[in-house]
Structure formats: structure tokens, C-alpha cells
Scaffold this active site. Structure first.
Site, short mmCIF file in Angstrom:
data_model
loop_
_atom_site.label_atom_id
_atom_site.label_comp_id
_atom_site.label_asym_id
_atom_site.label_seq_id
_atom_site.Cartn_x
_atom_site.Cartn_y
_atom_site.Cartn_z
N ARG A 140 0.85 -1.20 0.00
CA ARG A 140 0.00 0.00 0.00
C ARG A 140 0.88 1.24 0.00
NH1 ARG A 140 -1.80 0.79 4.42
NH2 ARG A 140 -1.15 -1.08 5.52
N TYR A 156 -1.53 -3.57 -6.45
CA TYR A 156 -1.26 -4.28 -5.21
C TYR A 156 -2.44 -4.26 -4.23
CZ TYR A 156 1.20 -6.74 -1.80
OH TYR A 156 1.55 -7.74 -0.95
N LYS A 166 -9.62 -2.43 1.82
CA LYS A 166 -9.38 -1.29 2.69
C LYS A 166 -10.17 -0.05 2.24
CE LYS A 166 -7.06 -3.70 5.42
NZ LYS A 166 -5.76 -4.20 5.28
N HIS A 190 -10.56 -2.56 11.56
CA HIS A 190 -9.48 -3.40 11.04
C HIS A 190 -9.25 -4.55 12.03
CE1 HIS A 190 -5.00 -3.45 9.50
NE2 HIS A 190 -5.74 -4.35 8.88
N SER A 193 -1.27 -3.54 10.50
CA SER A 193 -0.91 -4.42 9.38
C SER A 193 0.34 -5.23 9.70
CB SER A 193 -0.67 -3.59 8.14
OG SER A 193 -1.82 -2.86 7.83
N CYS A 248 0.82 -7.53 11.92
CA CYS A 248 1.09 -7.70 13.35
C CYS A 248 0.33 -8.88 13.95
CB CYS A 248 0.76 -6.43 14.10
SG CYS A 248 1.91 -5.10 13.73
N ASP A 271 -9.30 -9.93 8.90
CA ASP A 271 -8.77 -8.59 8.64
C ASP A 271 -9.77 -7.46 8.92
OD1 ASP A 271 -6.37 -7.18 7.71
OD2 ASP A 271 -7.57 -6.54 6.01
N ARG A 275 2.26 -12.12 -0.34
CA ARG A 275 0.94 -12.50 0.19
C ARG A 275 0.38 -13.73 -0.49
NH1 ARG A 275 -1.53 -8.84 4.26
NH2 ARG A 275 0.10 -7.29 4.48
P1 GTP Z 1 -2.25 -7.78 7.58
O1 GTP Z 1 -2.75 -8.81 6.63
O2 GTP Z 1 -1.18 -6.92 6.99
O3 GTP Z 1 -3.33 -6.95 8.18
O4 GTP Z 1 -1.44 -8.57 8.74
P2 GTP Z 1 -1.94 -9.44 10.00
O5 GTP Z 1 -2.25 -8.54 11.14
O6 GTP Z 1 -3.00 -10.39 9.59
O7 GTP Z 1 -0.61 -10.22 10.40
P3 GTP Z 1 -0.23 -11.77 10.21
O8 GTP Z 1 -1.07 -12.67 11.05
O9 GTP Z 1 -0.17 -12.08 8.77
O10 GTP Z 1 1.24 -11.79 10.82
C1 GTP Z 1 2.27 -10.98 10.32
C2 GTP Z 1 3.60 -11.53 10.73
O11 GTP Z 1 3.68 -11.62 12.16
C3 GTP Z 1 3.88 -12.91 10.18
O12 GTP Z 1 5.18 -12.97 9.68
C4 GTP Z 1 3.70 -13.80 11.37
O13 GTP Z 1 4.52 -14.95 11.29
C5 GTP Z 1 4.09 -12.91 12.56
N1 GTP Z 1 3.34 -13.31 13.78
C6 GTP Z 1 2.00 -13.51 13.87
N2 GTP Z 1 1.64 -13.91 15.12
C7 GTP Z 1 2.78 -13.97 15.84
C8 GTP Z 1 3.08 -14.33 17.19
O14 GTP Z 1 2.21 -14.68 18.00
N3 GTP Z 1 4.38 -14.23 17.58
C9 GTP Z 1 5.38 -13.86 16.72
N4 GTP Z 1 6.62 -13.81 17.17
N5 GTP Z 1 5.13 -13.53 15.42
C10 GTP Z 1 3.86 -13.58 14.98
C1 SPV Z 2 -2.92 -4.54 5.52
O1 SPV Z 2 -1.94 -3.88 5.12
O2 SPV Z 2 -3.49 -4.30 6.62
C2 SPV Z 2 -3.43 -5.65 4.70
C3 SPV Z 2 -2.92 -5.81 3.35
O3 SPV Z 2 -4.29 -6.38 5.15
S1 SPV Z 2 -3.65 -4.73 2.21
O4 SPV Z 2 -4.81 -5.37 1.62
O5 SPV Z 2 -2.65 -4.45 1.16
O6 SPV Z 2 -4.08 -3.52 2.87
MN MN Z 3 -4.86 -5.82 7.28
#
Ligand code: GTP
Ligand code: SPV
Ligand code: MN
Length: 669
Positions: free
Chosen positions: A134, A284, A293, A313, A335, A337, A360, A454
Site C-alpha cells: 500500500r 497491489y 481497505k 481493522h 498491518s 502484526c 482482517d 501474500r
Molecule cells: P495484515 O494482513 O497486513 O493486516 O497482517 P496481520 O495482522 O494479519 O498479520 P499476520 O497474522 O499475517 O502476521 C504478520 C507476521 O507476524 C507474520 O510474519 C507472522 O509470522 C508474525 N506473527 C503472527 N503472530 C505472531 C506471534 O504470536 N508471535 C510472533 N513472534 N510472530 C507472529
Molecule cells: C494490511 O496492510 O493491513 C493488509 C494488506 O491487510 S492490504 O490489503 O494491502 O491492505
Molecule cells: Mn490488514
């Protein structure tokens, strides 16, 4: 495969309708298409119907052009890990020569576990390396009144809470991008529903795009269906989404990776009053899948403000306790996290089971009986690939074994996907082609996948998708959770004292920058409610809207804050995370059930020592729960300053009071 009908619609001039019946579309949609056809000058109009044939046709074109490559299926991976016996294979009629030779090289069609395999049902895509995330700096909200979009901040504000553009300036920006920008390209018309079709909580959108990759992803992420036209016959309201890669033919510059885009001119604008989104130059995720979003957060937050609900979110998950009681939690983390990972966790505590409603975005509304109820407006996962593996997130892995698209990941010589975090799941000597197209092996410098690479996978392929994930009434929400990447000072979990304090906790969310946007480095950024990049209106008004949710007769969910990312002095995570996070959810549920397992601290209720089940894991309670006074004194000072400077005059009084109370308590620590 379609034939181009020589249908010429009088007021469109001589732009052929490549597919679909323009004459039968709702009147408002016809006008919308006609207006943009005139302005964008596509070579044809393709009215999508969401059918399987349509997917095959689009995939075929993308394979032929080279934007997508077939990935052979994951034989070794899921058989050796004893995942579901086998997945049904879809037969996709691939006829292009290029693909035929690929199939031959791998000996496909063949059989695996007795299942005929005709072609791989998943695909890999590499974008132009300049189009990988983004672009917040080029994302705007346009209203006549600036104050409607951004707070009356103080003069020294940096202005990170939303980006406003005036209608006049917008006209200039649009004029140098949009006219003729689809020349030589097909314009796809995508009817979609955010939320279960026909749900009282769902909303309709129509997206125009000149990218068939975007169409393919929209088919996974939203409900693309001609039923949308019927709904619009009864109520003609829809969010108008217009997207172009910004690369008309003839191409004036070199197209990289068969990904025509226009990174220098990326421009994404939201017009909340007109319920309209216009996105130019990027293909993207969050820039181009406009249901996500742009609509489901930025436009929907305005609709939610007007109609008294919440667009957040947040993931939504159901947790069933060993006693058989189910609680639903919605959680907001910035994002990259951990939302997708938490939404799908495989609990390590015996007797618990978790089911996923969404990963999400949550749309939530209090029903007449005072219960907050939420739906997932999406129908797929657009998840961060790196870090995902059969240990950390087996449910995500199982979700994308078919019908999925991988963007900017590495590819193994045996035709699989690869990214950082899969080191133990493939042969160490495997030749890998990185997302940039370079030959690479595990252990070499550099990365195989982009950190924001992704997977795009249908939600209904998730083995733990909740049976009620499409319930038109939504699921009851019992608790809200905030969190972020906080390497120091912030304990694993704490609970807010009440709703207004919880709103202050949400408004204070901070996190280390991640690769999901254009930021670099390990800077700690404010991201109130994990919504900073996704706000559709004045942040101060949004915080007030949150406070206003509390009304007599409503069952206000408890609000918690978590941090999976605290590190020790060697930089190692002090908490194992992932499946072990069930231990934290278990503590929250003890609190929901009224158990006396908390101690009061200046920042909220923390777990009483021992009340988080830690049998079987090796952790040091103090590493995880200490509240260093110096840290918190600085932290609240900095947070207060940030909010007072940025939200300025629009800071709700009740929130200001909350922050002051928190500061007083901390100073007395
Ligand atoms: P968006 O799709 O961008 O909104 O991200 P999200 O909030 O869904 O994050 P996601 O679950 O994809 O995790 C992002 C990164 O954080 C990944 O590389 C995971 O492996 C890492 N991660 C997720 N949960 C944990 C956790 O409990 N501990 C640690 N150390 N890393 C984590
Ligand atoms: C985020 O960045 O919080 C995502 C990926 O879930 S995107 O759809 O690119 O915003
Ligand atoms: Mn997200």
C-alpha cells in the site's frame, strides 16, 4: 470461452460489450459504466458474472501473457505432514502452448493419492518490484470541508491521521491521469457484495478495473455475483469503485514482469459523500482490491458513522472452551502484526477449539437486544506469506493448497511456493527462484520472498472456518482486543477498566513499522485502533464515535491489550506466540466469566501471577509482565502529546480525561 458480441450500445459509441448483457443492468450501473467508458476509453467492456468459466478464461489469459505461472500442487508437503488425505483437484482447461509444455516437463497429468491431476490449481505472480505494498503517501480522502476528513490539529502536528485533498486539487490530479487511461485494455465490470449477499449488514459495490489479476483476486476476496444486480434493482445504492493500472496501450515504457503499472503516478482517492473510490497506477492488494481497505474500511467507516455502527481493522474468531462455551473475540492489530495468525490459531491448550470468522476486517453493530454482532465483509484471506508454515499456522497453510494466488513469493525448482519461515519444510538444497527472479538457495544472502508477499485464498477453504461465518445476522462479539509490535515495556496482556478506558487503550496503539506499507526501518509508529491508514473521516470524530457506542442497555464488550512481540536483551521474543496465544485467550475468558484472576495496575488489570496457564512452556513471568516505571512515564507522555497534537481541538473530552487519569496513575507507580 467467450465470443466478442458485436453489441454496440448507442450511448457508449463503438465500444464492444465483450461479455454480458448491458441492456439488463440496473439503470444506475449503466450510467456509471457509460460515464467511465467515455472517460477511460477501454477497448471493450466485460461484465463479470462470477462463474467458474469466467475464472478459467481469465486465468488462461494471465498464463498466456505470463503474469501468472502455474504452481504444481503440494504432494510431498501435505502427505508427509499427514494433512487432510488429499484435496480435490479442479480440472482447469488450459490450452495455451506455453502451459502445455510446462505440464509436460512435470509429467502432469498424473495421479496423486488416486486423484487425477490435470493442472495445478494455484498460481504465482510477480509484480513490478516497484508495486509491492500500500502507498499511504498517495492515498487521500476528498471532501469539500477539510475538517470533515482531518482533525483540527495543532500547528506542530505531523499530520499522520488521514490525508485530505480538496475537490479542486483532486480535479487537477485526476485530469492528468484518468482520461484515456484504459486505451487498448479491457474494462472489467465486477458486481460484488461485502458481507453475505442479502445480509442486513452487507453492502454492495461495483468495481471497474482494467486488470484481470485484480478481477481474479476480487473473486476470492469478495462475493462476485450477478445476484448483486437483482439487489440493486430494489435498492440502487452501491459503492462506485474505479481502478486502473494506469498503463494504456501503446505502452510508453518497459513493462516489468508482465505487470503493467504506473508507480510514479499512483493515486488513490476516496469520495465518502459520493460513496466512490478511484485508484490509479497500482495493482497491489490494498491499493487495487477496492472492496478491501478502500471500501470496507475507509468508505464503510463513514457509512458506519452515519448509520451508528463500526467498521474496524479486526479479525473475528470463535473460541470454544473445554466446558463447551463459545466466546467471540474481535481483535485489531496494525498491518502485519498477527491478525491472520490469531484468527486461525491451533490452540495448544487441551480442550480448546478455535474457529475463524474473519482475519482482517469486522463490521459490527449493536442489535436491539444490546448485543454487539459482527460480520466479516470479505470472503477470502489476503495474508502475509513470510512466517507462515505448518508449525506456526497450519490452518492458513491448508487454506491455500488450491484455488489460491501467491504474489511476490519465491518458487522452488519443483514448482512450489517458498518464503522465509519455510526453511524446515523444504529440502535445504532446493533451487529457488526469488520473487525478483534470481536463482537462490537457503543460507544465501538476501530473501526469497518480499517481506510483504501474500497469499490470496478463499475463506471457505480454511479447515477451521466457522460454520456461522456467513450468518447474515453476524456473530455475538464478547471482547475486543488491541495490540501491536512492542519490543519493550508492554506486558503480554492487560484489561481495560471500562469502555472509555478501553477506547483510550485503543487510541494509544503503537507498533513497529512493517512491510505492509511503504515505511522502512524499525521505527515505532502510532496506529490508533490499528486504523491510522484506513480512516475515512476526522480521527477525533471517530474516537468520539467509539465513545458514543456505550449506551444504557448495551452489553459493552470487555477491551484487552496484548503484545506477542516483547523481546529480551538478546532480542529474542519472550513469549512463544502463535498457538500458545490460546493461553492469553484463556485468561481473557476467565475474566469474561467473572473470575478473580486480575490485579489492578496503573495501566489496567494484569493477570495475577500464575493465572495464565504456563505448564509446558518455558517462560519467565517477570520478563513478560513487568511494568518498568520509566518506560511507562515516557510512554504515556509521548502518547498524550501525539494525540493532543494530532487530534488537537477534535480530541474528545472524555478521552483527554482518560489519558490524564492514566498519566496520574503511572506517575504514582
Ligand atoms: P495484515 O494482513 O497486513 O493486516 O497482517 P496481520 O495482522 O494479519 O498479520 P499476520 O497474522 O499475517 O502476521 C504478520 C507476521 O507476524 C507474520 O510474519 C507472522 O509470522 C508474525 N506473527 C503472527 N503472530 C505472531 C506471534 O504470536 N508471535 C510472533 N513472534 N510472530 C507472529
Ligand atoms: C494490511 O496492510 O493491513 C493488509 C494488506 O491487510 S492490504 O490489503 O494491502 O491492505
Ligand atoms: Mn490488514
Amino acid at each position: 470461452f467467450y465470443e466478442v458480441h458485436e453489441v454496440i450500445v448507442p450511448h457508449l459509441g463503438h465500444v464492444p460489450i465483450a461479455k454480458g448483457d448491458f441492456a439488463r443492468l440496473p439503470r444506475e450501473v449503466q450510467k456509471f459504466i457509460a460515464f467511465y467508458t467515455d472517460q477511460l476509453r477501454p477497448r471493450g467492456i466485460y461484465i463479470c458474472d462470477g462463474s467458474e468459466e469466467e475464472a478459467h478464461e481469465v486465468i488462461h489469459k494471465l498464463l498466456e501473457r505470463g503474469t501468472l505461472e502455474v504452481l504444481p500442487k503440494y504432494e510431498n508437503c501435505y502427505i508427509s505432514l499427514n494433512q487432510k488425505k488429499h484435496y480435490e483437484m479442479k480440472m482447469i482447461p488450459i490450452v495455451s502452448k506455453k502451459v502445455k509444455s510446462l505440464k509436460k516437463a512435470r509429467g502432469v497429468p498424473g495421479t496423486l493419492a488416486g486423484v487425477s491431476v490435470y493442472s495445478c490449481p494455484s498460481y504465482i505472480c510477480r509484480t513490478d518490484p516497484a508495486d509491492v505494498a500500500r502507498v499511504e503517501g498517495k492515498t487521500y480522502v476528498c471532501t469539500r470541508d477539510k475538517h470533515e476528513t482531518v482533525p483540527n490539529s495543532r500547528p506542530d502536528a505531523k499530520g499522520g491521521l488521514g490525508q485530505w485533498i480538496s475537490p479542486e486539487e483532486l480535479d487537477k490530479e485526476l485530469a492528468e491521469r484518468w482520461p484515456g487511461c484504459m486505451a487498448g485494455r479491457m474494462m472489467y465490470v465486477i458486481p460484488f457484495s461485502m458481507g453475505p449477499i442479502g445480509s442486513p449488514l452487507a453492502k454492495i459495490g461495483v468495481q471497474l478495473t482494467d486488470s484481470n489479476y485484480v478481477l481474479l483476486c476480487m473473486r476470492i476476496m469478495t462475493r462476485v455475483s450477478p445476484k448483486v444486480w437483482e439487489i440493486l434493482e430494489e435498492n440502487p445504492e452501491f459503492v462506485k469503485c474505479v481502478h486502473s493500472m494506469g498503463c494504456p496501450r501503446p505502452w510508453r515504457k518497459k513493462v516489468i514482469n508482465h505487470w503493467p503499472c504506473n508507480p510514479e503516478k499512483v493515486f488513490i482517492v476516496h469520495l465518502p459523500h459520493e460513496r466512490k473510490v478511484k485508484s490509479f497506477g497500482s495493482g497491489y492488494g490494498g491499493n487495487s482490491l477496492l472492496g478491501k481497505k478502500c471500501f470496507a474500511l475507509r468508505i464503510a467507516s463513514v457509512q458506519a458513522r452515519d448509520e451508528g455502527w463500526m467498521a474496524e481493522h479486526m479479525l473475528i474468531m470463535g473460541i470454544t472452551t473445554p466446558a463447551g462455551k463459545e466466546y467471540f473475540v474481535a481483535a485489531a492489530f496494525p498491518s502485519a502484526c498477527g491478525k491472520t495468525n490469531l484468527a486461525m490459531i491451533k490452540p495448544t491448550l487441551p480442550g480448546y477449539s478455535v474457529r475463524c470468522v474473519g482475519d482482517d476486517i469486522a463490521w459490527m453493530k449493536f442489535s436491539d437486544d444490546g448485543q454487539l454482532r459482527g460480520i466479516n465483509p470479505e470472503s477470502g484471506f489476503f495474508g502475509v506469506a513470510p512466517g507462515t508454515n505448518w508449525k506456526t499456522n497450519p490452518n492458513a497453510m491448508a487454506s491455500f493448497q488450491k484455488n489460491s494466488i501467491f504474489t511476490n513469493v519465491g518458487k522452488t525448482a519443483d514448482g512450489g511456493f517458498y518464503w522465509e519461515g519455510m526453511e524446515d519444510e523444504i529440502d535445504k538444497d532446493m533451487e529457488i527462484t526469488t520473487w525478483l527472479g534470481d536463482k537462490w538457495k537457503i543460507g544465501m544472502p538476501g530473501k526469497a520472498a518480499h517481506p510483504n508477499s501474500r497469499f490470496t485464498a478463499p475463506a471457505n477453504q480454511c479447515p477451521i472456518i466457522h460454520p456461522r461465518w456467513e450468518d447474515p445476522q453476524g456473530v455475538p462479539i464478547h471482547a475486543l482486543v488491541f495490540g501491536g509490535r512492542r519490543p519493550t515495556g508492554v506486558p503480554l496482556v492487560y484489561e481495560s477498566f471500562d469502555w472509555p478506558h478501553g477506547v483510550a487503550v485503543g487510541a494509544s496503539v503503537k507498533s513497529e513499522a512493517t512491510a505492509a506499507a511503504e515505511f522502512t526501518g524499525k521505527k515505532i509508529m502510532h496506529d490508533p485502533m490499528a486504523m491510522r491508514p484506513f480512516m475515512g473521516y476526522n480521527f477525533g470524530h471517530y474516537l468520539q464515535h467509539w465513545l458514543d457506542m456505550e449506551k444504557p442497555g448495551r452489553k459493552m464488550p470487555k477491551i484487552f491489550h496484548v503484545n506477542w512481540f516483547r523481546v529480551d536483551d538478546k532480542g529474542q521474543f519472550v513469549w512463544p506466540g502463535f498457538g500458545e496465544n490460546i493461553r492469553v485467550l484463556d485468561w481473557m475468558i476467565q475474566r469474561l466469566e467473572g473470575k478473580d484472576v486480575a490485579v489492578e495496575t496503573p495501566i489496567g488489570y494484569l493477570p495475577k501471577k500464575g493465572s495464565i496457564k504456563t505448564e509446558g512452556i518455558n517462560i519467565n513471568w517477570d520478563d513478560i509482565f513487568t511494568l518498568p516505571k520509566d518506560y511507562w512515564v515516557d510512554d504515556i507522555k509521548e502518547t498524550k502529546k501525539f494525540l493532543e497534537t494530532e487530534v488537537g481541538d477534535d480530541m474528545p473530552k472524555a478521552l483527554k480525561e482518560q489519558l490524564e487519569k492514566i498519566e496520574q496513575r503511572i506517575n504514582k507507580m
